[in-house]
Design an enzyme around this catalytic site. Structure first.
Site, PDB file in Angstrom:
ATOM      1  N   THR A   9     -22.494  84.553 -52.435  1.00 52.23           N
ATOM      2  CA  THR A   9     -23.011  83.604 -51.538  1.00 52.23           C
ATOM      3  C   THR A   9     -22.134  84.388 -50.017  1.00 52.23           C
ATOM      4  O   THR A   9     -21.297  85.182 -50.073  1.00 52.23           O
ATOM      5  CB  THR A   9     -22.143  82.127 -51.499  1.00 52.23           C
ATOM      6  N   GLY A  10     -22.825  83.868 -48.939  1.00 50.73           N
ATOM      7  CA  GLY A  10     -22.303  84.274 -47.447  1.00 50.73           C
ATOM      8  C   GLY A  10     -22.418  85.791 -47.294  1.00 50.73           C
ATOM      9  O   GLY A  10     -21.381  86.407 -47.075  1.00 50.73           O
ATOM     10  N   ALA A  11     -23.592  86.605 -47.550  1.00 49.23           N
ATOM     11  CA  ALA A  11     -23.654  87.749 -47.291  1.00 49.23           C
ATOM     12  C   ALA A  11     -24.778  88.174 -46.187  1.00 49.23           C
ATOM     13  O   ALA A  11     -25.363  89.197 -46.014  1.00 49.23           O
ATOM     14  CB  ALA A  11     -24.300  88.475 -48.478  1.00 49.23           C
ATOM     15  N   ILE A  17     -17.618  90.944 -45.991  1.00 53.16           N
ATOM     16  CA  ILE A  17     -17.200  91.339 -47.578  1.00 53.16           C
ATOM     17  C   ILE A  17     -18.568  90.879 -48.511  1.00 53.16           C
ATOM     18  O   ILE A  17     -18.537  91.444 -49.605  1.00 53.16           O
ATOM     19  CB  ILE A  17     -16.158  90.489 -47.995  1.00 53.16           C
ATOM     20  N   GLY A  18     -19.245  89.904 -48.107  1.00 51.10           N
ATOM     21  CA  GLY A  18     -20.470  89.526 -48.829  1.00 51.10           C
ATOM     22  C   GLY A  18     -21.416  90.480 -49.272  1.00 51.10           C
ATOM     23  O   GLY A  18     -21.931  90.886 -50.213  1.00 51.10           O
ATOM     24  N   SER A 140      -7.674  83.522 -49.321  1.00 56.71           N
ATOM     25  CA  SER A 140      -7.120  83.939 -48.143  1.00 56.71           C
ATOM     26  C   SER A 140      -5.513  84.164 -48.141  1.00 56.71           C
ATOM     27  O   SER A 140      -4.820  84.238 -47.105  1.00 56.71           O
ATOM     28  CB  SER A 140      -7.517  83.354 -46.766  1.00 56.71           C
ATOM     29  N   TYR A 153      -8.905  75.019 -42.926  1.00 51.34           N
ATOM     30  CA  TYR A 153      -9.381  76.078 -43.627  1.00 51.34           C
ATOM     31  C   TYR A 153      -8.262  76.322 -44.602  1.00 51.34           C
ATOM     32  O   TYR A 153      -8.653  76.669 -45.800  1.00 51.34           O
ATOM     33  CB  TYR A 153      -9.429  77.475 -42.525  1.00 51.34           C
TER      34      TYR A 153
END
Length: 243
Positions: A9-11, A17-18, A140, A153
């Site tokens: 996900t999130g690429a 990073i994705g 993180s 976050y």
């Protein structure tokens, strides 16, 4: 890894990073399906992955709606096949702090950072029919120190570490491992020159973390050599000095 299917996900960020994880897994022979947001162009990354000789696909999707996890899992199965690796990299991050924190900010972070990730993990596990599954959730380092100005976050990503630990205990008997990865500060294009200079000075190597650094750890966790590692939060931060 050849013949296995990974969902990342999130690429949507070519420097993120994705995207680096997608490239690393494809380079090792894994078919890759990834998600990105509306307005992001997946074509260049899709072309890169296919040049590696693997199958690749993408779905533009907002992970905030409650049904997004099932829609994404349906899409990867229909286009490529059932995944045996799930990498939850997508995240929402906005500056807040106690003076600006409100319910809407908390809810927006929760929807993507925790709820979507948790539902993807659960849906992945319920559908899994293989003998060797892998889940990697990106965090993180919330357990290592404070993140002033990022309360929503930090809260949601910190909860993800706890979720991963308990999920791992539930899934090990199915042959599925679940781990969290904290790559530390990573240069994905969001930093100003001043921030980059300040952070780079805190790394013993004298450089920022790169997306490829995180991708190599994800690839290890996605492979067979990591079968005895589960329920862990791995801080692959290059010795980053906090404080």
């Amino acid at each position: 890894m050849e013949g296995r299917v990974a969902l990342v996900t999130g690429a949507g960020n070519p420097r993120g990073i994705g995207a680096a994880v997608c490239r690393e897994l494809a380079d090792k022979g894994m078919d890759v399906f990834f998600s990105c947001l509306e307005g992001e162009d997946p074509s260049p990354l899709l072309a890169e992955l296919k040049r590696c000789g693997v199958r690749a696909g993408c779905l533009r999707i907002d992970l905030a709606p409650p049904d997004s996890a099932e829609r994404l899992l349906d899409a990867v199965e229909e286009q490529i096949g059932p995944p045996s690796v799930l990498v939850n990299n997508a995240a929402r991050s906005e500056r807040d702090g106690y003076e600006n924190l409100d319910a809407a900010t908390l809810d927006a972070h929760y929807a993507v950072n925790l709820r979507a990730t948790a539902l993807l993990c659960a849906g992945f596990a319920r559908r899994f029919r293989g003998t060797s599954g892998r889940i990697v959730n990106l965090t993180s380092g919330q357990s290592l120190g404070p993140m002033p100005g990022e309360l929503a976050y930090a809260a949601t990503k910190g909860a993800l570490e706890a979720f991963t630990r308990t999920l791992a205990a539930e899934l090990m008997h199915r042959g599925i491992t679940a781990n969290a990865l904290d790559p530390g500060p990573t240069d994905t294009g969001w930093m100003s020159p001043e921030v980059r200079e300040d952070l780079a000075a805190r790394f013993p190597a004298g450089r920022m973390g790169r997306p490829e650094d995180a991708a190599k750890v994800v690839a290890f966790l996605a492979g067979e050599d990591s079968a005895w590692i589960t329920g862990q939060t791995i801080h692959a931060e290059g010795g980053f000095l906090r404080g």
